[in-house]
Motif scaffolding. Structure first.
Motif, short mmCIF file in Angstrom:
data_model
loop_
_atom_site.label_atom_id
_atom_site.label_comp_id
_atom_site.label_asym_id
_atom_site.label_seq_id
_atom_site.Cartn_x
_atom_site.Cartn_y
_atom_site.Cartn_z
N SER A 68 0.79 -1.22 0.03
CA SER A 68 0.13 0.10 -0.21
C SER A 68 0.84 1.34 -0.09
N THR A 72 0.70 3.89 -3.23
CA THR A 72 0.46 5.29 -2.93
C THR A 72 1.54 6.32 -3.43
N ASP A 83 -1.39 15.89 1.73
CA ASP A 83 -2.36 14.71 2.05
C ASP A 83 -1.74 13.45 1.86
N VAL A 84 -0.97 13.14 0.48
CA VAL A 84 -0.25 11.98 0.35
C VAL A 84 0.57 11.58 1.54
N ARG A 87 -1.14 10.14 4.30
CA ARG A 87 -1.54 8.83 4.04
C ARG A 87 -0.38 7.84 4.27
N VAL A 88 0.60 8.32 3.54
CA VAL A 88 1.72 7.38 3.73
C VAL A 88 2.40 7.16 4.90
N GLU A 90 0.47 7.00 7.80
CA GLU A 90 -0.37 6.06 8.31
C GLU A 90 -0.18 4.81 7.70
N GLN A 91 0.23 4.55 6.49
CA GLN A 91 0.65 3.37 5.94
C GLN A 91 1.81 2.93 6.49
N GLU A 94 0.66 1.53 10.13
CA GLU A 94 0.15 0.21 9.70
C GLU A 94 1.16 -0.77 9.65
#
Lengths: 104, 186
Positions: A68, A72, A83-84, A87-88, A90-91, A94
């Motif tokens: 993921s 991304t 924003d990206v 998100r990264v 967060e990834q 995870e």
């Protein structure tokens, strides 16, 4: 690895998996360091590697988490916007959580 | 990275870069030849899946990947499980030295490597005199059909996905060789 019945090969693979597992925290630490530096291309390549190796050693959820990150960053190009980047982040988090599960 | 290279019939317990090398018999692949009969091609693939080639142990595979974990598991899969002779290289320079000195029958080549990447390594291998048609199979963690097509267009006979199934990899290699018309029994 389920089709392999030769005990000697099974043992070798099990040993390889143990050694690989021991190295996972360092690989995740690399991802986190690259994220902190904003080294997006390197992070994409590291995630790509982790995707391939973790999946091959049978850690499919960890592989999916790493994939993921890679996907991304491929989509975003070499200069991802805020924003990206979020998100990264967060990834990566995870992925670290998945890694912690398999390393226990 | 000081990787001891060498041809392996089997991987010992410490399989990986620290594999013990064995001398290779002088054995070369027949050149790929055009397959015109589709039925013949299907038969070859089926044979490769169900009949263990008698001389598979004489086949030399070169695995090129910068990731030691992948080299290790590929060596176990192809060497111990598949019965191939396996050599390992961690970068383009080592791969080129192996191709020059030990003449592998097929190269399994990672795409994403630091420095000289897989496509550039393939070009360098095919630029070596006598290695212009050396079969190269890329392996990469990509799910993009476009990327697979691009890699095929560079001269690879196939693209294998990562992750790969350890038990399946030798079968995939034999099937790819059969599809490409490489003769496993010479």
């Amino acid at each position: 690895m389920s089709e392999i019945r030769d005990p000697a090969i099974v043992a070798l693979l099990a040993e390889a998996r143990i050694q690989f597992t021991a190295g996972i925290p360092a690989k995740v630490a690399d991802l986190q360091a690259l994220l902190a530096r904003g080294a997006w291309d390197e992070l994409r390549r590291a995630a790509h590697k982790l995707r391939g190796s973790t999946g091959t050693y049978g850690f499919m959820e960890l592989s999916t988490a790493a994939a993921s990150i890679e996907e991304t960053l491929i989509e975003a190009g070499s200069a991802p916007g805020p924003d990206v980047q979020a998100r990264v982040a967060e990834q990566v988090k995870e992925t670290a959580q998945q890694a912690e599960r398999v390393s226990r | 990275m000081g990787v001891p290279l060498g041809w392996l019939a089997e991987a010992p317990a410490s399989a990986g870069d620290d594999l013990v090398s064995q001398p290779a018999p002088a054995m070369r692949l027949a050149r790929p030849r055009a397959q015109t009969a589709q039925a013949g091609q299907v038969a070859r693939v089926l044979m490769s899946l169900f009949v263990y080639p008698r001389s598979v142990a004489s086949w030399k595979l070169l695995v090129v990947d910068d990731d030691p974990d992948i080299r290790r598991i590929a060596a176990l899969s192809l060497g111990r499980l598949g019965g191939f002779q396996v050599a390992l290289a961690s970068c383009a320079e080592e791969a080129l030295a192996e191709v020059r000195n030990n003449r592998p029958d097929l190269v399994l080549l990672d795409v994403t490597m630091p420095g000289t990447d897989g496509p550039a390594t393939l070009a360098a291998i095919h630029a070596l005199p006598g290695s212009e048609t050396l079969p190269v199979v890329f392996f990469t963690a990509t799910s993009s059909d476009i990327e697979v097509e691009r890699l095929r267009s560079l001269g690879a006979i196939a693209v294998l996905p990562k992750p790969f199934e350890v038990a399946e990899l030798p079968k995939r290699i034999r099937a790819i060789a059969a599809e490409a018309g490489l003769d496993w029994n010479q």
